[in-house]
Design a protein around this motif. Structure first.
Motif, PDB file in Angstrom:
ATOM      1  N   ALA A  96       0.804  -1.223   0.000  1.00  0.00           N
ATOM      2  CA  ALA A  96       0.000   0.000   0.000  1.00  0.00           C
ATOM      3  C   ALA A  96       0.838   1.275   0.000  1.00  0.00           C
ATOM      4  O   ALA A  96       0.446   2.285  -0.590  1.00  0.00           O
ATOM      5  CB  ALA A  96      -0.937   0.001   1.210  1.00  0.00           C
ATOM      6  N   HIS A  97       2.012   1.234   0.648  1.00  0.00           N
ATOM      7  CA  HIS A  97       2.733   2.490   0.904  1.00  0.00           C
ATOM      8  C   HIS A  97       4.124   2.584   0.285  1.00  0.00           C
ATOM      9  O   HIS A  97       4.752   3.642   0.351  1.00  0.00           O
ATOM     10  CB  HIS A  97       2.855   2.697   2.419  1.00  0.00           C
ATOM     11  N   VAL A  98       4.628   1.494  -0.289  1.00  0.00           N
ATOM     12  CA  VAL A  98       5.982   1.504  -0.848  1.00  0.00           C
ATOM     13  C   VAL A  98       5.916   1.414  -2.370  1.00  0.00           C
ATOM     14  O   VAL A  98       5.345   0.474  -2.920  1.00  0.00           O
ATOM     15  CB  VAL A  98       6.829   0.341  -0.273  1.00  0.00           C
ATOM     16  N   ASP A  99       6.522   2.401  -3.045  1.00  0.00           N
ATOM     17  CA  ASP A  99       6.487   2.431  -4.507  1.00  0.00           C
ATOM     18  C   ASP A  99       7.441   1.422  -5.129  1.00  0.00           C
ATOM     19  O   ASP A  99       7.129   0.808  -6.144  1.00  0.00           O
ATOM     20  CB  ASP A  99       6.839   3.843  -4.996  1.00  0.00           C
ATOM     21  N   ARG A 100       8.631   1.266  -4.540  1.00  0.00           N
ATOM     22  CA  ARG A 100       9.601   0.295  -5.056  1.00  0.00           C
ATOM     23  C   ARG A 100      10.276  -0.417  -3.889  1.00  0.00           C
ATOM     24  O   ARG A 100      10.750   0.224  -2.947  1.00  0.00           O
ATOM     25  CB  ARG A 100      10.694   0.982  -5.892  1.00  0.00           C
ATOM     26  N   MET A 101      10.324  -1.726  -3.951  1.00  0.00           N
ATOM     27  CA  MET A 101      11.028  -2.529  -2.952  1.00  0.00           C
ATOM     28  C   MET A 101      12.241  -3.149  -3.617  1.00  0.00           C
ATOM     29  O   MET A 101      12.146  -3.760  -4.681  1.00  0.00           O
ATOM     30  CB  MET A 101      10.111  -3.630  -2.405  1.00  0.00           C
ATOM     31  N   PHE A 102      13.399  -2.973  -2.985  1.00  0.00           N
ATOM     32  CA  PHE A 102      14.650  -3.543  -3.499  1.00  0.00           C
ATOM     33  C   PHE A 102      15.101  -4.657  -2.552  1.00  0.00           C
ATOM     34  O   PHE A 102      15.318  -4.411  -1.361  1.00  0.00           O
ATOM     35  CB  PHE A 102      15.724  -2.460  -3.603  1.00  0.00           C
ATOM     36  N   THR A 103      15.215  -5.859  -3.069  1.00  0.00           N
ATOM     37  CA  THR A 103      15.555  -7.015  -2.234  1.00  0.00           C
ATOM     38  C   THR A 103      17.010  -7.415  -2.420  1.00  0.00           C
ATOM     39  O   THR A 103      17.594  -7.214  -3.487  1.00  0.00           O
ATOM     40  CB  THR A 103      14.652  -8.217  -2.573  1.00  0.00           C
ATOM     41  N   ILE A 104      17.594  -8.007  -1.367  1.00  0.00           N
ATOM     42  CA  ILE A 104      19.009  -8.375  -1.404  1.00  0.00           C
ATOM     43  C   ILE A 104      19.237  -9.880  -1.259  1.00  0.00           C
ATOM     44  O   ILE A 104      20.379 -10.331  -1.265  1.00  0.00           O
ATOM     45  CB  ILE A 104      19.807  -7.618  -0.318  1.00  0.00           C
ATOM     46  N   PHE A 105      18.133 -10.641  -1.128  1.00  0.00           N
ATOM     47  CA  PHE A 105      18.226 -12.101  -1.066  1.00  0.00           C
ATOM     48  C   PHE A 105      17.280 -12.719  -2.082  1.00  0.00           C
ATOM     49  O   PHE A 105      16.144 -12.256  -2.231  1.00  0.00           O
ATOM     50  CB  PHE A 105      17.859 -12.616   0.328  1.00  0.00           C
ATOM     51  N   PRO A 106      17.701 -13.775  -2.768  1.00  0.00           N
ATOM     52  CA  PRO A 106      16.808 -14.422  -3.729  1.00  0.00           C
ATOM     53  C   PRO A 106      15.501 -14.909  -3.106  1.00  0.00           C
ATOM     54  O   PRO A 106      14.434 -14.808  -3.718  1.00  0.00           O
ATOM     55  CB  PRO A 106      17.651 -15.598  -4.244  1.00  0.00           C
ATOM     56  N   PHE A 107      15.559 -15.427  -1.873  1.00  0.00           N
ATOM     57  CA  PHE A 107      14.340 -15.958  -1.261  1.00  0.00           C
ATOM     58  C   PHE A 107      13.340 -14.849  -0.935  1.00  0.00           C
ATOM     59  O   PHE A 107      12.133 -15.085  -0.856  1.00  0.00           O
ATOM     60  CB  PHE A 107      14.654 -16.806  -0.016  1.00  0.00           C
ATOM     61  N   GLU A 108      13.829 -13.601  -0.746  1.00  0.00           N
ATOM     62  CA  GLU A 108      12.915 -12.476  -0.531  1.00  0.00           C
ATOM     63  C   GLU A 108      12.095 -12.198  -1.797  1.00  0.00           C
ATOM     64  O   GLU A 108      10.903 -11.914  -1.726  1.00  0.00           O
ATOM     65  CB  GLU A 108      13.705 -11.215  -0.164  1.00  0.00           C
ATOM     66  N   THR A 109      12.776 -12.260  -2.920  1.00  0.00           N
ATOM     67  CA  THR A 109      12.095 -12.027  -4.190  1.00  0.00           C
ATOM     68  C   THR A 109      10.971 -13.027  -4.384  1.00  0.00           C
ATOM     69  O   THR A 109       9.850 -12.675  -4.802  1.00  0.00           O
ATOM     70  CB  THR A 109      13.100 -12.121  -5.355  1.00  0.00           C
ATOM     71  N   VAL A 116       9.965 -19.350   9.199  1.00  0.00           N
ATOM     72  CA  VAL A 116      11.166 -19.871   8.541  1.00  0.00           C
ATOM     73  C   VAL A 116      11.769 -21.013   9.355  1.00  0.00           C
ATOM     74  O   VAL A 116      11.533 -21.132  10.555  1.00  0.00           O
ATOM     75  CB  VAL A 116      12.223 -18.758   8.350  1.00  0.00           C
ATOM     76  N   LYS A 117      12.590 -21.831   8.671  1.00  0.00           N
ATOM     77  CA  LYS A 117      13.198 -22.991   9.327  1.00  0.00           C
ATOM     78  C   LYS A 117      14.431 -22.615  10.144  1.00  0.00           C
ATOM     79  O   LYS A 117      14.810 -23.331  11.063  1.00  0.00           O
ATOM     80  CB  LYS A 117      13.599 -24.023   8.272  1.00  0.00           C
ATOM     81  N   TYR A 118      15.086 -21.507   9.768  1.00  0.00           N
ATOM     82  CA  TYR A 118      16.355 -21.137  10.394  1.00  0.00           C
ATOM     83  C   TYR A 118      16.323 -19.680  10.837  1.00  0.00           C
ATOM     84  O   TYR A 118      15.494 -18.898  10.370  1.00  0.00           O
ATOM     85  CB  TYR A 118      17.510 -21.336   9.411  1.00  0.00           C
ATOM     86  N   ILE A 119      17.252 -19.324  11.723  1.00  0.00           N
ATOM     87  CA  ILE A 119      17.331 -17.923  12.153  1.00  0.00           C
ATOM     88  C   ILE A 119      18.532 -17.212  11.550  1.00  0.00           C
ATOM     89  O   ILE A 119      18.576 -15.988  11.536  1.00  0.00           O
ATOM     90  CB  ILE A 119      17.378 -17.797  13.694  1.00  0.00           C
ATOM     91  N   SER A 120      19.515 -17.937  11.068  1.00  0.00           N
ATOM     92  CA  SER A 120      20.700 -17.297  10.509  1.00  0.00           C
ATOM     93  C   SER A 120      20.540 -17.099   9.008  1.00  0.00           C
ATOM     94  O   SER A 120      19.982 -17.959   8.312  1.00  0.00           O
ATOM     95  CB  SER A 120      21.964 -18.113  10.792  1.00  0.00           C
ATOM     96  N   LEU A 121      21.037 -15.980   8.515  1.00  0.00           N
ATOM     97  CA  LEU A 121      20.918 -15.684   7.086  1.00  0.00           C
ATOM     98  C   LEU A 121      21.691 -16.687   6.236  1.00  0.00           C
ATOM     99  O   LEU A 121      21.302 -16.983   5.108  1.00  0.00           O
ATOM    100  CB  LEU A 121      21.419 -14.265   6.820  1.00  0.00           C
ATOM    101  N   VAL A 122      22.776 -17.206   6.766  1.00  0.00           N
ATOM    102  CA  VAL A 122      23.558 -18.204   6.032  1.00  0.00           C
ATOM    103  C   VAL A 122      22.686 -19.406   5.678  1.00  0.00           C
ATOM    104  O   VAL A 122      22.611 -19.837   4.522  1.00  0.00           O
ATOM    105  CB  VAL A 122      24.780 -18.664   6.861  1.00  0.00           C
ATOM    106  N   ASN A 123      22.018 -19.954   6.679  1.00  0.00           N
ATOM    107  CA  ASN A 123      21.174 -21.129   6.464  1.00  0.00           C
ATOM    108  C   ASN A 123      19.936 -20.800   5.639  1.00  0.00           C
ATOM    109  O   ASN A 123      19.474 -21.621   4.844  1.00  0.00           O
ATOM    110  CB  ASN A 123      20.765 -21.724   7.807  1.00  0.00           C
ATOM    111  N   LEU A 124      19.389 -19.605   5.822  1.00  0.00           N
ATOM    112  CA  LEU A 124      18.206 -19.207   5.066  1.00  0.00           C
ATOM    113  C   LEU A 124      18.505 -19.103   3.574  1.00  0.00           C
ATOM    114  O   LEU A 124      17.733 -19.574   2.741  1.00  0.00           O
ATOM    115  CB  LEU A 124      17.685 -17.863   5.587  1.00  0.00           C
ATOM    116  N   VAL A 125      19.626 -18.463   3.239  1.00  0.00           N
ATOM    117  CA  VAL A 125      19.988 -18.315   1.828  1.00  0.00           C
ATOM    118  C   VAL A 125      20.249 -19.671   1.194  1.00  0.00           C
ATOM    119  O   VAL A 125      19.810 -19.951   0.077  1.00  0.00           O
ATOM    120  CB  VAL A 125      21.229 -17.404   1.674  1.00  0.00           C
TER     121      VAL A 125
END
Length: 376
Positions: free
Chosen positions: A132-145, A300-309
């Motif tokens: 509703a409020h963000v015109d462009r979102m820029f993601t830095i992880f593939p799983f976010e996309t 999510v299954k993990y809390i660390s970004l390493v495992n998430l990615v």
């Protein structure tokens, strides 16, 4: 063009500063006003408030500081309207930034979100506010996309700016001898302690990390001190334990370390990209009951970004009551020993690096932001 940027912690300050540097390459007339830290200030522009004055973590801490938080919102809203930027760029920090996104949108200011809040892990319903409020979102992880695609919201992935920060870090060729001499350290192998950047998490996690020091007499333990935390505060937490501190040298410390104990967050990814075996340690407030509730709410299954990615268990996660002296000691022994366990972790780090898209992310994001503004 005029850019108003809000970053609320050390990692946001780092990424926003690199983004500002690259925006200046794309827009020679760029002007900045921001909430952030020393790294952003070094890029020029006007600092409204330092993140050390705005970082409140935990329910009770937020409750105690409601007056300050309300005052910060009012100040930011007033300042934003007076500055009249071409764009508001928000960097993570969702509790504050999602409210500012709504306010900016209602007042006709274009909103870009650089580094998505972790709504894929917690409070997934916030995606409605973002749409509703963000015109462009820029993601830095593939799983976010993939997460946003599931919610029918188009985002822009440009890689991970941490790779740029690490590639361009100062002192990357510094020797172990020079680093230890500079910081008055011994010649023993180093175990780095990264216990977070907020007082509340440092108070909870650092003492547990320090419990294992006596079991590793052939190593020296060195704390990567957060720039916003005083030496006096660390001294109270550490007491008479035999540890050293370094300020403003987290990457330098990590690259000279044999292993690291790391609080969950961006630091786990930084440690992996610097190729240092690690144990992830995390303790929330509230004990076992709140931990059990939190586990049910997490998406999510993990809390660390390493495992998430990587979508698999690459680094050991010791959470809440599992984060204790016995478990940390055993896992630290595993990663210090030259063998299959350690080498497999390092091999997975290389795959992680490749999956994140390589260097140049900050420049790619800056180009997308400036091109978006020029097209309006």
């Amino acid at each position: 063009m005029r850019y108003y940027i809000i970053a609320g912690e050390a990692s946001g300050d780092l990424h926003a500063s690199n983004l500002m540097k690259e925006i200046k390459n794309e827009d020679s007339a760029a002007e900045f006003r921001f909430w952030g830290g020393d790294l952003m200030q070094a890029q020029g522009g006007e600092l409204v408030k330092h993140y050390r004055e705005t970082a409140f973590m935990g329910f009770l801490t937020v409750l105690k500081n409601l007056g300050k938080i309300r005052a910060n919102f009012s100040l930011c809203e007033k300042d934003l309207l007076e500055y009249k930027p071409d764009v508001l760029i928000l960097v993570d920090y969702p509790g504050f930034n999602l409210r500012m996104a709504k306010f900016a949108k209602e007042n006709g200011i274009r909103v870009h979100y650089y580094i998505s809040p972790k709504i894929w892990a917690w409070k997934e319903g916030r995606v409605k506010k973002i749409k509703a409020h963000v015109d462009r979102m820029f993601t830095i992880f593939p799983f976010e996309t993939e997460f946003y695609k599931k919610h029918n919201y188009e985002v822009s992935f440009g890689g991970n700016p941490l790779l740029d920060a690490i590639e361009n870090r100062p002192n990357k060729d510094e020797s172990f001898e020079d680093f230890t001499a500079k910081n008055n350290l011994s010649n023993k192998p180093i175990v780095a302690l990264l216990a977070g950047s907020r007082k509340q998490e440092i108070e909870r996690i650092l003492p547990v990390m320090l419990d294992v020091v006596g079991d590793f007499p052939d190593h020296q333990f060195v704390v990567a001190a957060a720039p916003s935390i005083t030496k006096e505060f660390y001294s109270q937490v550490v007491g008479d334990r035999d540890v050293k501190f370094v300020y403003g040298q987290t990457y330098d410390l990590l690259q000279q370390s044999k292993a690291a104990l790391v609080t969950s967050g961006t630091a786990t990814l930084e440690t992996a990209l610097l190729r240092i075996p690690q144990v992830v340690c995390y303790i929330t407030g509230g004990g076992k009951i709140l931990f059990a509730i939190g586990k049910r709410l997490l998406k999510v299954k993990y809390i660390s970004l390493v495992n998430l990615v990587m979508d698999q268990l690459i680094v050991k996660e010791l959470i809440q009551h599992y984060c204790n002296k016995q478990s940390i000691t055993q896992e630290l022994k595993n990663i210090l020993e030259e063998g299959n366990y350690r080498s497999e972790m390092l091999e997975n780090y290389q795959l992680l690096n490749e999956k994140l898209g390589g260097a140049g992310a900050s420049a790619r994001f800056a180009k997308m932001i400036v091109e978006d503004l020029k097209s309006q």
